[in-house]
Each structure stands twice: as C-alpha cells, then as structure tokens.
Design a protein around this motif. Structure first.
Motif, PDB file in Angstrom:
ATOM      1  N   TYR A 136       1.055  -1.342   0.067  1.00  0.00           N
ATOM      2  CA  TYR A 136      -0.102   0.031  -0.129  1.00  0.00           C
ATOM      3  C   TYR A 136       0.895   1.273   0.153  1.00  0.00           C
ATOM      4  CZ  TYR A 136      -3.435  -3.456   1.614  1.00  0.00           C
ATOM      5  OH  TYR A 136      -4.271  -4.812   1.452  1.00  0.00           O
ATOM      6  N   LEU A 137       1.977   1.323   0.737  1.00  0.00           N
ATOM      7  CA  LEU A 137       2.853   2.241   0.857  1.00  0.00           C
ATOM      8  C   LEU A 137       4.055   2.375  -0.226  1.00  0.00           C
ATOM      9  CD1 LEU A 137       2.978   3.224   4.750  1.00  0.00           C
ATOM     10  CD2 LEU A 137       1.302   4.113   3.005  1.00  0.00           C
ATOM     11  N   GLY A 138       4.011   1.357  -1.103  1.00  0.00           N
ATOM     12  CA  GLY A 138       4.751   1.279  -2.011  1.00  0.00           C
ATOM     13  C   GLY A 138       6.317   1.220  -1.731  1.00  0.00           C
ATOM     14  N   MET A 139       6.638   0.745  -0.494  1.00  0.00           N
ATOM     15  CA  MET A 139       8.025   0.597  -0.017  1.00  0.00           C
ATOM     16  C   MET A 139       8.596  -0.307  -0.787  1.00  0.00           C
ATOM     17  SD  MET A 139       7.866   3.193   2.262  1.00  0.00           S
ATOM     18  CE  MET A 139       9.197   3.047   3.006  1.00  0.00           C
ATOM     19  N   ASN A 140       8.349  -1.254  -1.408  1.00  0.00           N
ATOM     20  CA  ASN A 140       9.183  -2.354  -1.969  1.00  0.00           C
ATOM     21  C   ASN A 140       9.893  -1.706  -3.289  1.00  0.00           C
ATOM     22  OD1 ASN A 140       6.170  -2.003  -3.318  1.00  0.00           O
ATOM     23  ND2 ASN A 140       7.005  -3.732  -4.614  1.00  0.00           N
ATOM     24  N   ALA A 141       9.109  -0.784  -3.891  1.00  0.00           N
ATOM     25  CA  ALA A 141       9.708  -0.034  -4.943  1.00  0.00           C
ATOM     26  C   ALA A 141      10.361   1.500  -4.451  1.00  0.00           C
ATOM     27  CB  ALA A 141       8.688   0.108  -5.878  1.00  0.00           C
ATOM     28  N   ASN A 142      10.418   1.777  -3.538  1.00  0.00           N
ATOM     29  CA  ASN A 142      10.779   3.030  -3.025  1.00  0.00           C
ATOM     30  C   ASN A 142      12.269   3.073  -3.068  1.00  0.00           C
ATOM     31  OD1 ASN A 142      12.038   5.045  -1.314  1.00  0.00           O
ATOM     32  ND2 ASN A 142       9.854   5.649  -0.747  1.00  0.00           N
ATOM     33  N   PRO A 143      12.935   3.914  -3.832  1.00  0.00           N
ATOM     34  CA  PRO A 143      14.537   3.609  -4.034  1.00  0.00           C
ATOM     35  C   PRO A 143      15.297   4.220  -3.050  1.00  0.00           C
ATOM     36  CG  PRO A 143      13.689   5.447  -5.624  1.00  0.00           C
ATOM     37  CD  PRO A 143      12.313   4.810  -4.902  1.00  0.00           C
ATOM     38  N   GLU A 144      14.880   5.049  -2.022  1.00  0.00           N
ATOM     39  CA  GLU A 144      15.328   5.549  -0.929  1.00  0.00           C
ATOM     40  C   GLU A 144      15.276   4.279   0.067  1.00  0.00           C
ATOM     41  OE1 GLU A 144      17.700   7.796   1.632  1.00  0.00           O
ATOM     42  OE2 GLU A 144      17.319   7.752  -0.542  1.00  0.00           O
ATOM     43  N   PHE A 145      14.186   3.749   0.382  1.00  0.00           N
ATOM     44  CA  PHE A 145      14.011   2.576   1.025  1.00  0.00           C
ATOM     45  C   PHE A 145      15.050   1.358   0.716  1.00  0.00           C
ATOM     46  CE2 PHE A 145      12.066  -1.141   3.224  1.00  0.00           C
ATOM     47  CZ  PHE A 145      11.743  -0.536   4.657  1.00  0.00           C
ATOM     48  N   LEU A 193      10.176   9.055   5.292  1.00  0.00           N
ATOM     49  CA  LEU A 193       9.671   8.008   3.935  1.00  0.00           C
ATOM     50  C   LEU A 193       8.312   7.722   3.998  1.00  0.00           C
ATOM     51  CD1 LEU A 193      12.695   5.943   2.834  1.00  0.00           C
ATOM     52  CD2 LEU A 193      11.955   8.210   1.972  1.00  0.00           C
ATOM     53  N   TYR A 194       8.086   6.941   5.387  1.00  0.00           N
ATOM     54  CA  TYR A 194       6.652   6.518   5.500  1.00  0.00           C
ATOM     55  C   TYR A 194       5.642   7.640   5.514  1.00  0.00           C
ATOM     56  CZ  TYR A 194       8.269   1.771   6.729  1.00  0.00           C
ATOM     57  OH  TYR A 194       8.875   0.396   6.705  1.00  0.00           O
ATOM     58  N   LYS A 195       5.971   8.690   6.158  1.00  0.00           N
ATOM     59  CA  LYS A 195       5.138   9.875   6.312  1.00  0.00           C
ATOM     60  C   LYS A 195       4.759  10.524   5.033  1.00  0.00           C
ATOM     61  CE  LYS A 195       6.268  11.799  10.835  1.00  0.00           C
ATOM     62  NZ  LYS A 195       7.016  13.144  11.344  1.00  0.00           N
ATOM     63  N   LYS A 196       5.741  10.530   3.884  1.00  0.00           N
ATOM     64  CA  LYS A 196       5.469  10.821   2.653  1.00  0.00           C
ATOM     65  C   LYS A 196       4.832   9.985   1.941  1.00  0.00           C
ATOM     66  CE  LYS A 196       7.528  12.315  -1.649  1.00  0.00           C
ATOM     67  NZ  LYS A 196       6.881  11.498  -2.567  1.00  0.00           N
ATOM     68  N   GLU A 197       5.018   8.616   2.046  1.00  0.00           N
ATOM     69  CA  GLU A 197       4.172   7.815   1.322  1.00  0.00           C
ATOM     70  C   GLU A 197       2.848   7.616   1.798  1.00  0.00           C
ATOM     71  OE1 GLU A 197       5.271   6.312  -1.467  1.00  0.00           O
ATOM     72  OE2 GLU A 197       7.368   6.491  -1.511  1.00  0.00           O
ATOM     73  N   ARG A 198       2.730   7.935   3.233  1.00  0.00           N
ATOM     74  CA  ARG A 198       1.306   7.631   3.369  1.00  0.00           C
ATOM     75  C   ARG A 198       0.537   8.849   2.968  1.00  0.00           C
ATOM     76  NH1 ARG A 198      -1.462   8.681   8.383  1.00  0.00           N
ATOM     77  NH2 ARG A 198      -2.940   7.005   8.876  1.00  0.00           N
ATOM     78  N   ALA A 199       0.987  10.181   3.060  1.00  0.00           N
ATOM     79  CA  ALA A 199       0.416  11.221   2.362  1.00  0.00           C
ATOM     80  C   ALA A 199      -0.003  11.162   0.808  1.00  0.00           C
ATOM     81  CB  ALA A 199       1.366  12.539   2.484  1.00  0.00           C
ATOM     82  N   ASP A 200       0.956  10.389   0.004  1.00  0.00           N
ATOM     83  CA  ASP A 200       0.845  10.157  -1.273  1.00  0.00           C
ATOM     84  C   ASP A 200      -0.370   9.287  -1.522  1.00  0.00           C
ATOM     85  OD1 ASP A 200       2.732  11.892  -1.807  1.00  0.00           O
ATOM     86  OD2 ASP A 200       4.398  10.410  -2.465  1.00  0.00           O
ATOM     87  N   LEU A 201      -0.246   8.302  -0.600  1.00  0.00           N
ATOM     88  CA  LEU A 201      -1.285   7.413  -0.712  1.00  0.00           C
ATOM     89  C   LEU A 201      -2.740   7.768  -0.347  1.00  0.00           C
ATOM     90  CD1 LEU A 201      -2.337   4.247  -0.715  1.00  0.00           C
ATOM     91  CD2 LEU A 201      -2.097   4.231   1.603  1.00  0.00           C
ATOM     92  N   PHE A 202      -2.854   8.825   0.454  1.00  0.00           N
ATOM     93  CA  PHE A 202      -4.416   9.206   0.881  1.00  0.00           C
ATOM     94  C   PHE A 202      -4.756  10.288  -0.324  1.00  0.00           C
ATOM     95  CE2 PHE A 202      -3.537   8.438   5.757  1.00  0.00           C
ATOM     96  CZ  PHE A 202      -4.171   7.175   5.505  1.00  0.00           C
ATOM     97  N   ARG A 203      -3.674  10.939  -0.894  1.00  0.00           N
ATOM     98  CA  ARG A 203      -4.096  11.680  -2.058  1.00  0.00           C
ATOM     99  C   ARG A 203      -4.710  10.964  -3.130  1.00  0.00           C
ATOM    100  NH1 ARG A 203       1.175  12.747  -4.671  1.00  0.00           N
ATOM    101  NH2 ARG A 203       0.615  10.854  -5.611  1.00  0.00           N
ATOM    102  N   ASN A 204      -3.885   9.579  -3.501  1.00  0.00           N
ATOM    103  CA  ASN A 204      -4.383   8.835  -4.522  1.00  0.00           C
ATOM    104  C   ASN A 204      -5.807   8.146  -4.034  1.00  0.00           C
ATOM    105  OD1 ASN A 204      -2.002   9.426  -5.809  1.00  0.00           O
ATOM    106  ND2 ASN A 204      -1.077   7.497  -5.272  1.00  0.00           N
ATOM    107  N   ILE A 205      -5.987   7.891  -2.756  1.00  0.00           N
ATOM    108  CA  ILE A 205      -7.125   7.357  -2.569  1.00  0.00           C
ATOM    109  C   ILE A 205      -8.435   8.134  -2.693  1.00  0.00           C
ATOM    110  CG2 ILE A 205      -8.420   6.586  -0.598  1.00  0.00           C
ATOM    111  CD1 ILE A 205      -6.058   5.383   0.587  1.00  0.00           C
TER     112      ILE A 205
END
Length: 360
Positions: free
Chosen positions: A41-50, A272-284
């Motif tokens: 859901y938070l795309g961490m598997n494809a996050n280059p920084e993670f 990173l988690y904060k940013k991805e969560r914000a992006d997720l809610f924007r998309n939702i």
C-alpha cells in the motif's frame, strides 16, 4: 502515459508471470500494464530510498541473522526497532518475528492449551489452530451473539480472535464490544492488523488507535510487516509481560528472526513513511472522488481497497492493460474476490486512466 520497460516475458498463463518488482507498472508479454493489485500500500518495495537503506543495512548486518534471538549473542538493532515500533504503533511493547504468519501462530500456540477460543467471522487463516476454526457470517450478528457465546463457556480464560478490518470485501469493524466484555473472566483479544498497520489511525498506528478503553481485557495485536510497512517480517504488540512469556515459547526460541537490514531501514525511514502515506491518501481521495457515481463498487473512507461484486471486471480491465486483484480466496474452491488496490506509487494520470475505463 505508461512508461515502457526493457523487460518482457515469453509466456502467459492464468497466473500472470513477471520477473520485475511490482510497482505502478508491470510488464506482461512485453506490454506495460498498470498494476492496481498487491498489498504494498505504501509502495516501500519500490521506493528507491528505502532500497538504499536496505542496502546500507545489509552492508552492516549481512543478508540474514542466522541464529536464535534466545541465544547468548544479540544484535541491538532488534531492541532498538522494537522500541520504535511500540511508540509508532501505540503499544506497551513490540516483538518482531520472521513473518506475519509466525506472529499470529506464536500467539495462538501459546494460548492453545490455556484458554477457550472464540473466532470472529472471516478471521485470517494465520490465526487458525486448524481449518475448523474458519467460520463465515455477518460481523454485526457475531457481536450480538458474543455475550451468549461467552456465557456458554465455563472456562475462566477466554481468547477472542478477529481481524482489524475486512480487506477483502472492504468492511470496517466496530470494536466498542471490547469495552462491554465481562470482567469476571480473564479475556484476551487477539487482533490481526496486517491490513491496517501503517494505514489506519492518525499516524498509521493501525487498529490500536481505534480501540476503546478496557482495563480488564488484555489486547494483543499481531501483524505482517510485509504489507504497508514493506518489510519481510511480523510484529506482536502487547504488554511487556505478555511478550516476555512469548519469548519462552519454543516457537520463538527455535525460529530465526527477521533480517536485521529491514529493521535498520525502518529505523531510518520515518520521513519516507510519512511521505508515502500522504501520497497514498492523496491517491485514495482522487480515486474515491471519481468513483462516487459507481454504486457497484464498495469502498471506505481513506482505505486503499475497492471491492467489486463483478468478477468479470478483471478481464475487462485486462483488455485495457490494467491489472487488478481477482482470485479465489482463501482456497481454490472458494469464490473469487475481485478488488482494485491503489498504492502511494500511482500517479494522477494512472488513476484518471483507470477511472476512464471504469466509467466506460
């Protein structure tokens, strides 16, 4: 709109093969498909920084920790990450293990001969002692029947097991019943939060932020970390005394822990988690706004899964180079569950493309 990839597959089957990491786009038979499936859901598997943090962790700790955590040697990153997780997920303490399945089974097997078990409908199979524990039904009806179920049990020690949310047919659960449990019995509630951790709550703390006060009830939360959190592992959230008892279980002593590189990455990935969560809610929000007129689809506010009763939807969208989730669950003889799953990795254009095909 869809980026091309140099990778292609040479065959196509009912189970769709790809040899690259699932991101917003995957390639099948040399064609790019928008990927609205999976549980990252938070795309961490494809996050280059993670990924970079994982590589750092592997240079420090290696690819794995090939030992028991009950041995006479330890790596401090485990305790450091568990302290951080307890704070993040609003728990007294945390204990990490090699998978979400291990987390659930470690707890279930600990209580197996110590208490009577009551299962809510549609519990995740990781919580089962055996297949007979699987029950179907309406969650609200189960809540209404719960006082009667408790009265029928002469046991003083009772374990109640439930999911935190229904991620398949997309239903929320009301946990007010926990505060109404009888105080004359020793009751432990075990909640599988694999599809809520990182998403539910004000800061992604999961179901713990949604539970009522119930001082007489022990609550243990188990979860996979391989969904929103993007790590191969699992976590148990409970009182320190309960986790101390679980540490004595042979299921814990005999098992290898999760790879420490994941925990190193977690400790350094707060922003990173904060940013991805914000992006997720924007998309939702974008997707749900566009689905407002489509009554055949079911969704809940700020949750990234859309349920469809139309099991032909996957085939229709496949023709438009869109992959969604549609497979028999929990076993091959069961009905298909068809869902659209949005992640933080999707772009505004991706979602508009999907919406256009849903409305057509």
């Amino acid at each position: 709109m869809i980026e091309k990839s140099i990778y292609s597959v040479n065959h196509f089957r009912d189970i769709l093969p790809t040899s690259i990491k699932p991101d917003r786009v995957v390639n099948l038979n040399g064609k790019p498909f928008l990927f609205f499936s999976g549980t990252a859901y938070l795309g961490m598997n494809a996050n280059p920084e993670f990924t970079r943090l994982m590589e750092e962790g592997m240079r420090i700790y290696g690819s794995n920790y090939g030992s028991s955590r009950s041995g006479n040697f330890t790596i401090p990153v485990y305790e450091e990450a568990e302290t951080a997780m307890a704070k993040h997920f609003k728990a007294d303490a945390a204990l990490t293990v090699s998978s979400g399945f291990m987390a659930a089974q470690l707890v279930v097997r600990y209580f197996e001969d110590k208490a009577a078990f009551i299962y809510a409908p549609d519990c995740h199979p990781a919580l089962f002692r055996n297949q007979a524990d699987s029950i179907a039904g309406n969650y609200r009806n189960w809540i209404n029947a719960l006082p009667g179920l408790l009265q029928q049990l002469p046991d003083e020690n009772i374990v109640i097991l439930t999911n935190s949310i229904d991620p398949l047919k997309v239903n929320t659960y009301d946990f007010s019943w926990i505060s109404q449990l009888p105080v004359n019995k020793k009751i432990t509630v075990i909640i599988d939060d694999s599809h809520g951790l990182g998403i539910l709550g004000k800061t992604g703390e999961g179901v713990s932020g949604l539970l009522p006060e119930a001082p007489s009830v022990d609550i243990i939360i188990v979860s996979s970390l391989a969904k929103a959190m993007g790590m191969s592992g699992g976590v148990i959230l409970a009182k320190s005394s309960q986790l101390s008892a679980l540490r004595t279980s042979p299921f814990f002593t005999a098992a290898s822990p999760m790879a420490p590189a994941f925990l190193y990455a977690y400790l350094n990935a707060e922003e990173l988690y904060k940013k991805e969560r914000a992006d997720l809610f924007r998309n939702i929000h974008q997707l749900q706004q566009g689905l407002f007129s489509l009554t055949a689809l079911r969704y809940i506010h700020n949750y990234p899964v859309i349920f469809s009763k139309d099991n032909q939807l996957a085939a229709k969208l496949f023709e438009q180079q869109i992959l969604i989730s549609s497979f028999a669950y929990p076993g091959p003889e069961d009905d298909k569950i068809t869902r659209i799953i949005v992640s933080s990795r999707h772009t505004e254009e991706d979602i508009n493309f999907l919406l256009g095909k849903l409305v057509d």
